[in-house]
Design an enzyme around this catalytic site. Sequence first.
Site, short mmCIF file in Angstrom:
data_model
loop_
_atom_site.label_atom_id
_atom_site.label_comp_id
_atom_site.label_asym_id
_atom_site.label_seq_id
_atom_site.Cartn_x
_atom_site.Cartn_y
_atom_site.Cartn_z
N TYR A 190 -1.90 -0.53 10.93
CA TYR A 190 -2.02 -1.20 9.62
C TYR A 190 -0.81 -0.86 8.74
CZ TYR A 190 -3.31 -1.63 4.69
OH TYR A 190 -3.30 -1.92 3.35
N THR A 231 0.82 -1.22 0.00
CA THR A 231 0.00 0.00 0.00
C THR A 231 0.85 1.27 0.00
OG1 THR A 231 -1.47 1.29 1.43
CG2 THR A 231 -0.13 -0.33 2.52
N ASP A 232 0.27 2.36 -0.48
CA ASP A 232 0.97 3.66 -0.41
C ASP A 232 1.03 4.19 1.02
OD1 ASP A 232 -1.73 4.32 -0.08
OD2 ASP A 232 -1.77 5.86 -1.64
N GLU A 233 0.23 3.58 1.93
CA GLU A 233 0.16 4.12 3.29
C GLU A 233 1.48 3.95 4.04
OE1 GLU A 233 -3.52 3.38 5.34
OE2 GLU A 233 -4.60 3.09 3.47
N LYS A 268 2.21 -3.28 7.31
CA LYS A 268 2.51 -3.46 5.88
C LYS A 268 3.94 -3.02 5.58
CE LYS A 268 0.11 -4.61 2.94
NZ LYS A 268 -0.22 -5.96 2.39
#
Length: 366
Positions: free
Chosen positions: A159, A133-135, A163
């Site tokens: 989260y 993810t970009d997060e 990741k």
Amino acid sequence: MSILVTGGCGFIGTNFIFDWLAQSDEKVINLDLLTYAGNRLNLSTLESDPRYQFIEGDIGDYASLLARLQEYRPRAVINFAAESHVDRSIHGPEDFIQTNIVGTFRLLEAVRAYWRQLEGDAKAAFRCLHVSTDEVYGSLEAGEPAFSETNRYQPNSPYSASKASSDHLVRSYYHTYGLPVLTTNCSNNYGPYQFPEKLIPLMIHNALAGESLPIYGDGQQIRDWLYVSDHCSAIRSVLCAGKVGEVYNIGGLNEITNIDIVYTVCDLLEELVPENMNSLASAINSRRSPQARGFRGLVTYVADRPGHDRRYAIDASKIGRELDWRPEETFESGIRKTVEWYLQNQSWVEAITSGEYRNWIDTHYR
Ligand code: NAD
Ligand code: TYD
């Protein structure tokens, strides 16, 4: 030849498997633990298809995973399996650590053991693609350049931290063991089969039920929205031609504030519900409070998410330049398809919104 997909009963995995089998006869083995977010019925139309095999299993179960790899001998593993909801990670981070970090570690160990036993062309061609993810890059201020693959990791939620950890493990297995890995970091997806805890399907669901549309904080947070089939095509491109050990950012070129997303959904519902579902529309209207001005009148500002990232934006120039990938859907076309899909698949949503989902809504929103 076959590929093994993990987490294929979730939102993106389901779309990926349909998309894969629409374009190829190569068999897909789908290993999924069937957590609250996994729905085997999504793919029920494939259960009798010889190109599809479902296996209930945990990416954290090294022995069973290795046995499956040795049994099916896939040429690639694509890891979608994860705990994926930021708000749930705030309420209970433990599952995120277990699946996203420990699970990815065990998956990498099993894949490494399998890959070591391969020989010749099979070994050279094998790939393990990790979907992320970009997060992991944290939050951008207005005006800051979009995330590129060289941005520093600055995760802000349990989260995104889990990741980020998984991405680091994947990277280390390339540098330490030579495992042929690829990593993709993608922006917010939307489209069919997304679990109605995430922004867009939650808003559609609540609006149709005549319930409030909860906007965290001031609603000015920005996400870069990508229609899920574009994510699937990007993953196929990276799997086919990505350079081993590299990272590819995937984005939709659609930076939109949350409140504008919700207003767009409301306006599409105003347009589509009366046309397609007259009886539903009148039922909804009868449940709406007199002061509500259409679906937009259901918008309610609520307390902000702790640690809420302000803005995500993806610089997808690397995948465009090197693999000639770019999104096909505009936000306008993708969101229309999405709203139409949810309107036509109310029974899918209803099957989910009983049971565990209810508990989540009670815990988080009430
Ligand atoms: P999802 O929550 O809808 O689905 C996750 C799937 O993984 C479910 O089917 C679940 O049963 C399965 N799963 C969970 N734990 C497992 C385990 N231990 N072993 C095997 N299966 C397990 O998630 P999604 O939205 O489809 O996301 C898929 C991947 O893409 C995730 O890795 C996520 O981090 C990443 N991603 C998602 C988005 C997005 O907007 N949804 C954006 C970028 C990246
Ligand atoms: P979400 O779909 O949970 O994705 P992510 O947190 O991974 O970006 O949320 C998207 C945005 O919408 C995020 O800024 C949080 C916001 N949001 C709300 O304002 N209200 C809600 O009820 C939900 C679920 C999300």
